[in-house]
Motif scaffolding. Structure first.
Motif: not given
Length: 236
Positions: A16-21, A38-43, A102-103
């Motif tokens: 999920i960190n490889e794309t943009v949500v 509150s979404i985690p920063s790695h996203i 995602y994969r």
């Protein structure tokens, strides 16, 4: 509450960190805003404000279907016409994604949507009859639904032409896709779990029906290996 559960699931998605949500928020309800912040920063997240059309007046005489239709179209226009993305994945706020969500969509885009002269319109994630023995690499053609799906920019002009401001936009896409020879592919193993059992188009009250969604339907929480594996297409 649905949204928080979906975002918790999204934070666990492999890659999920490889794309943009990109999140489209209807209105400005503070409790929803606080959940989104509150979404985690790695996203990598982009939150867009979306105003339901017609000042939200249709909800008093009809249903909220017009707002959903406008919201999805807004996101797809942003992805394909502004960001010029090659593909986009749509996930509504009552669908919990699997770890490999995602994969799975990366894999099906590469092997099915991006193939020259492909007649596949969309790749879907939900299968109510998914079991723990369902093959993760098998897909089959079925009508269009909105419970977690992806498509390519090369299909956007056709999709956009089918859009409707009212009624069930997904039902219209399903009907016209069949007429025009497009295929919509569903997986044997579901990649989303639908938790919104009361809504515009779903109203599940019987305990046996609830158990089908909440207990019997299987969604793997494992990372599935896709390298070098091609989808298996079956007709049933």
């Amino acid at each position: 509450n649905y949204l928080q559960r979906v975002l918790d699931g999204l934070a666990k998605v492999d890659g999920i960190n490889e794309t943009v949500v990109i999140i489209s928020q209807d209105g400005a309800q503070s409790s929803v805003t606080s959940v989104l912040l509150s979404i985690p920063s790695h996203i990598r997240t982009l939150i867009l404000s979306h105003t339901p059309p017609y000042f939200s007046l249709p909800r008093y005489v009809d249903s909220n279907e017009y707002a959903t239709s406008a919201n999805v179209k807004f996101l797809l226009e942003f992805a394909f016409e502004y960001m010029l993305a090659d593909g986009a994945i749509l996930l509504e706020s009552d669908l919990i994604p699997s770890v490999d969500f995602y994969r799975y969509h990366q894999w099906t885009y590469r092997n099915l949507l991006a193939v020259n002269n492909s007649k596949i319109l969309s790749i879907h994630s939900f299968n109510l009859y998914s079991t723990n023995s369902s093959d993760p690499y098998t897909l089959f053609p079925r009508g269009f639904d909105s419970w977690g799906w992806s498509t390519a920019r090369t299909r956007w002009l056709w999709l956009k032409a089918q859009w409707t401001k009212y009624n069930n936009w997904d039902s219209i896409v399903s009907r016209t896709a069949k007429r025009d020879g497009w295929l919509c592919m569903l997986p044997k193993l579901s990649r989303t779990r639908m938790i919104g059992l009361q809504g515009i188009n779903v109203n599940v009250r019987e305990e046996s029906e609830k158990r089908q969604f909440e207990e019997k339907m299987y969604m793997s929480d494992k990372r599935i290996e896709y390298n070098g594996k091609r989808p298996i297409i079956v007709s049933s």
